[in-house]
Design a protein around this motif. Structure first.
Motif, PDB file in Angstrom:
ATOM      1  N   ILE A  73      48.822  60.606  12.390  1.00 32.15           N
ATOM      2  CA  ILE A  73      49.921  60.432  13.343  1.00 32.15           C
ATOM      3  C   ILE A  73      50.015  61.686  14.204  1.00 32.15           C
ATOM      4  N   ASP A  74      50.176  61.486  15.523  1.00 30.47           N
ATOM      5  CA  ASP A  74      50.307  62.641  16.411  1.00 30.47           C
ATOM      6  C   ASP A  74      51.775  63.071  16.514  1.00 30.47           C
ATOM      7  N   ALA A  75      52.023  64.152  17.226  1.00 33.30           N
ATOM      8  CA  ALA A  75      53.360  64.751  17.308  1.00 33.30           C
ATOM      9  C   ALA A  75      54.389  63.841  17.980  1.00 33.30           C
ATOM     10  N   GLU A  76      53.923  62.824  18.709  1.00 32.86           N
ATOM     11  CA  GLU A  76      54.837  61.854  19.325  1.00 32.86           C
ATOM     12  C   GLU A  76      55.141  60.682  18.394  1.00 32.86           C
ATOM     13  N   GLY A  77      54.499  60.656  17.224  1.00 34.64           N
ATOM     14  CA  GLY A  77      54.734  59.590  16.251  1.00 34.64           C
ATOM     15  C   GLY A  77      53.817  58.397  16.408  1.00 34.64           C
TER      16      GLY A  77
ATOM     17  N   PHE B 170      57.815  64.365  16.113  1.00 35.74           N
ATOM     18  CA  PHE B 170      58.017  65.396  15.099  1.00 35.74           C
ATOM     19  C   PHE B 170      59.196  66.274  15.507  1.00 35.74           C
ATOM     20  N   SER B 171      59.862  66.814  14.534  1.00 35.49           N
ATOM     21  CA  SER B 171      60.913  67.799  14.807  1.00 35.49           C
ATOM     22  C   SER B 171      60.249  69.089  15.313  1.00 35.49           C
ATOM     23  N   SER B 172      61.036  69.979  15.886  1.00 38.99           N
ATOM     24  CA  SER B 172      60.465  71.239  16.373  1.00 38.99           C
ATOM     25  C   SER B 172      59.876  72.047  15.219  1.00 38.99           C
TER      26      SER B 172
ATOM     27  N   ARG C 216      56.541  70.514  14.545  1.00 35.71           N
ATOM     28  CA  ARG C 216      55.597  70.832  15.632  1.00 35.71           C
ATOM     29  C   ARG C 216      55.081  72.261  15.532  1.00 35.71           C
ATOM     30  N   SER C 217      55.903  73.151  15.007  1.00 31.62           N
ATOM     31  CA  SER C 217      55.456  74.545  14.884  1.00 31.62           C
ATOM     32  C   SER C 217      54.371  74.686  13.816  1.00 31.62           C
ATOM     33  N   LYS C 218      54.253  73.714  12.935  1.00 29.41           N
ATOM     34  CA  LYS C 218      53.270  73.772  11.859  1.00 29.41           C
ATOM     35  C   LYS C 218      52.056  72.878  12.093  1.00 29.41           C
ATOM     36  N   ALA C 219      52.219  71.793  12.848  1.00 26.24           N
ATOM     37  CA  ALA C 219      51.112  70.838  13.004  1.00 26.24           C
ATOM     38  C   ALA C 219      51.288  69.998  14.259  1.00 26.24           C
ATOM     39  N   ASP C 220      50.162  69.581  14.841  1.00 27.05           N
ATOM     40  CA  ASP C 220      50.223  68.646  15.963  1.00 27.05           C
ATOM     41  C   ASP C 220      49.816  67.242  15.540  1.00 27.05           C
TER      42      ASP C 220
ATOM     43  N   LEU D 261      53.491  58.036  -0.454  1.00 25.37           N
ATOM     44  CA  LEU D 261      52.852  58.831   0.574  1.00 25.37           C
ATOM     45  C   LEU D 261      52.584  60.243   0.085  1.00 25.37           C
ATOM     46  N   SER D 262      51.490  60.813   0.545  1.00 31.10           N
ATOM     47  CA  SER D 262      51.249  62.238   0.439  1.00 31.10           C
ATOM     48  C   SER D 262      50.608  62.622   1.764  1.00 31.10           C
ATOM     49  N   ALA D 263      50.797  63.861   2.179  1.00 25.81           N
ATOM     50  CA  ALA D 263      50.343  64.211   3.519  1.00 25.81           C
ATOM     51  C   ALA D 263      49.817  65.631   3.574  1.00 25.81           C
ATOM     52  N   ARG D 264      49.052  65.849   4.633  1.00 23.89           N
ATOM     53  CA  ARG D 264      48.604  67.208   4.942  1.00 23.89           C
ATOM     54  C   ARG D 264      48.632  67.365   6.462  1.00 23.89           C
TER      55      ARG D 264
END
Length: 109
Positions: free
Chosen positions: A39-43, A76-78, A81-85, A105-108
């Motif tokens: 998923i990108d930063a815009e969801g 994404f929240s700010s 976004r500061s941690k991942a795109d 779910l699990s994520a990276r």
């Protein structure tokens, strides 16, 4: 930072999957599969990959369609976004006999 986003995403996918429970030729499809969803930063869904399929290719295709139909998942929240795109979320889908979709779910980033 990510927990509220993951929870919202999980609830959205489960709701879509329960409302549109997979069927083929009038019969409910049951099973379990695992997929990676990017998923990108815009969801928006960038990519979906089946990591471990169910015993049914039809169910696997229906699960992919459920994720696509549930998107977009919101920006994404700010702090995110500061941690991942992008996020790669590994999701285990269980289509159960009580005609519900359960996901874990699990994520990276």
């Amino acid at each position: 930072v990510y927990a509220p986003y993951y929870d919202q995403l999980r609830r959205k996918i489960e709701g879509r999957g329960t409302r549109n429970f997979p069927e083929h030729n009038g019969r409910k499809l049951y099973g379990e599969l695992t997929m990676n969803v990017t998923i990108d930063a815009e969801g928006r869904v960038v990519e979906i990959e089946i990591v471990r399929g169910s015993a049914s290719a039809v169910l696997d295709r229906r699960a992919l369609a459920i994720v696509r139909a549930a998107a977009p998942f919101g920006p994404f929240s700010s702090a995110m976004r500061s941690k991942a795109d992008q996020l790669v979320i590994t999701s285990r889908f269980r289509f159960t006999r009580d005609e519900g979709l359960e996901t874990s779910l699990s994520a990276r980033p």
